[in-house]
Design a protein around this motif. Sequence first.
Motif, PDB file in Angstrom:
ATOM      1  N   ASN A  25       0.870  -1.138   0.132  1.00 38.16           N
ATOM      2  CA  ASN A  25       0.082   0.016  -0.105  1.00 38.16           C
ATOM      3  C   ASN A  25       0.904   1.323   0.005  1.00 38.16           C
ATOM      4  N   LYS A  26       0.782   1.968  -1.080  1.00 37.79           N
ATOM      5  CA  LYS A  26       1.551   3.229  -1.212  1.00 37.79           C
ATOM      6  C   LYS A  26       0.544   4.376  -1.603  1.00 37.79           C
ATOM      7  N   GLY A  27      -0.843   4.123  -1.895  1.00 37.61           N
ATOM      8  CA  GLY A  27      -1.440   5.278  -2.103  1.00 37.61           C
ATOM      9  C   GLY A  27      -2.149   5.137  -3.818  1.00 37.61           C
ATOM     10  N   VAL A  28      -3.014   5.910  -4.171  1.00 35.54           N
ATOM     11  CA  VAL A  28      -3.494   5.871  -5.284  1.00 35.54           C
ATOM     12  C   VAL A  28      -2.517   6.122  -6.417  1.00 35.54           C
ATOM     13  N   SER A  29      -1.978   7.400  -6.104  1.00 40.07           N
ATOM     14  CA  SER A  29      -0.968   7.895  -7.142  1.00 40.07           C
ATOM     15  C   SER A  29       0.204   6.976  -7.480  1.00 40.07           C
ATOM     16  N   SER A  30       0.704   6.109  -6.518  1.00 43.50           N
ATOM     17  CA  SER A  30       1.742   5.386  -6.768  1.00 43.50           C
ATOM     18  C   SER A  30       1.182   4.074  -7.407  1.00 43.50           C
ATOM     19  N   ALA A  31      -0.110   3.867  -7.148  1.00 43.86           N
ATOM     20  CA  ALA A  31      -0.696   2.799  -7.929  1.00 43.86           C
ATOM     21  C   ALA A  31      -0.890   3.062  -9.671  1.00 43.86           C
ATOM     22  N   ARG A  32      -1.245   4.337  -9.571  1.00 41.36           N
ATOM     23  CA  ARG A  32      -1.455   4.969 -10.918  1.00 41.36           C
ATOM     24  C   ARG A  32      -0.055   4.917 -11.631  1.00 41.36           C
ATOM     25  N   ASN A  33       0.953   5.335 -11.074  1.00 42.87           N
ATOM     26  CA  ASN A  33       2.331   5.093 -11.753  1.00 42.87           C
ATOM     27  C   ASN A  33       2.729   4.049 -12.078  1.00 42.87           C
ATOM     28  N   LYS A  34       2.363   2.904 -11.085  1.00 49.33           N
ATOM     29  CA  LYS A  34       3.058   1.403 -11.326  1.00 49.33           C
ATOM     30  C   LYS A  34       2.169   1.336 -12.763  1.00 49.33           C
ATOM     31  N   GLY A  35       0.939   1.424 -12.911  1.00 54.71           N
ATOM     32  CA  GLY A  35       0.161   1.148 -13.934  1.00 54.71           C
ATOM     33  C   GLY A  35       0.874   1.878 -15.359  1.00 54.71           C
ATOM     34  N   LEU A  36       1.019   2.856 -15.171  1.00 50.66           N
ATOM     35  CA  LEU A  36       2.142   3.637 -16.397  1.00 50.66           C
ATOM     36  C   LEU A  36       3.191   3.069 -16.889  1.00 50.66           C
ATOM     37  N   GLU A  37       3.926   2.417 -15.761  1.00 53.15           N
ATOM     38  CA  GLU A  37       5.144   1.651 -15.997  1.00 53.15           C
ATOM     39  C   GLU A  37       4.800   0.366 -16.943  1.00 53.15           C
ATOM     40  N   LEU A  38       3.701  -0.075 -16.580  1.00 56.72           N
ATOM     41  CA  LEU A  38       3.451  -1.488 -17.098  1.00 56.72           C
ATOM     42  C   LEU A  38       2.318  -1.255 -18.376  1.00 56.72           C
ATOM     43  N   ALA A  39       1.806  -0.242 -18.629  1.00 57.69           N
ATOM     44  CA  ALA A  39       1.255   0.264 -19.882  1.00 57.69           C
ATOM     45  C   ALA A  39       1.690  -0.051 -21.128  1.00 57.69           C
ATOM     46  N   THR A  40       1.361  -0.726 -22.165  1.00 60.10           N
ATOM     47  CA  THR A  40       1.889  -0.630 -23.530  1.00 60.10           C
ATOM     48  C   THR A  40       0.945   0.092 -24.344  1.00 60.10           C
ATOM     49  N   GLY A  41       0.000   0.788 -24.076  1.00 58.15           N
ATOM     50  CA  GLY A  41      -0.916   1.392 -24.987  1.00 58.15           C
ATOM     51  C   GLY A  41      -0.410   2.608 -25.613  1.00 58.15           C
ATOM     52  N   GLU A  42      -1.079   2.911 -26.767  1.00 54.43           N
ATOM     53  CA  GLU A  42      -0.644   4.373 -27.364  1.00 54.43           C
ATOM     54  C   GLU A  42      -1.516   5.567 -26.463  1.00 54.43           C
TER      55      GLU A  42
END
Length: 92
Positions: free
Chosen positions: A58-75
């Motif tokens: 648990n690091k908070g919603v901003s951290s979760a969004r940033n992790k998602g951005l790291e994993l995302a491959t979409g345009e």
Amino acid sequence: MKLSIIIPYYNVKPYTDELLDCLAPQIREDVEVILIDDGSEEPYKTQYEWCKVYRQKNKGVSSARNKGLELATGEYIAFIDSDDIVAGDYIN
């Protein structure tokens, strides 16, 4: 990949299940759904194979969004909160 949908998640399973049910008929090959479980009490599990679930401390919603951005491959990137509902034509 055309679109990456990032969903930060924390302890709202019934709402998130409903959200994924809304997205299910809209999912295509060029859409990925990334759900970041931000250290919820019970790890999130889904029946949908197209929803990639990643768990972190648990690091908070901003951290979760940033992790998602790291994993995302979409345009393109879209963020949906785990307790939101989307329209039947959201992805279009």
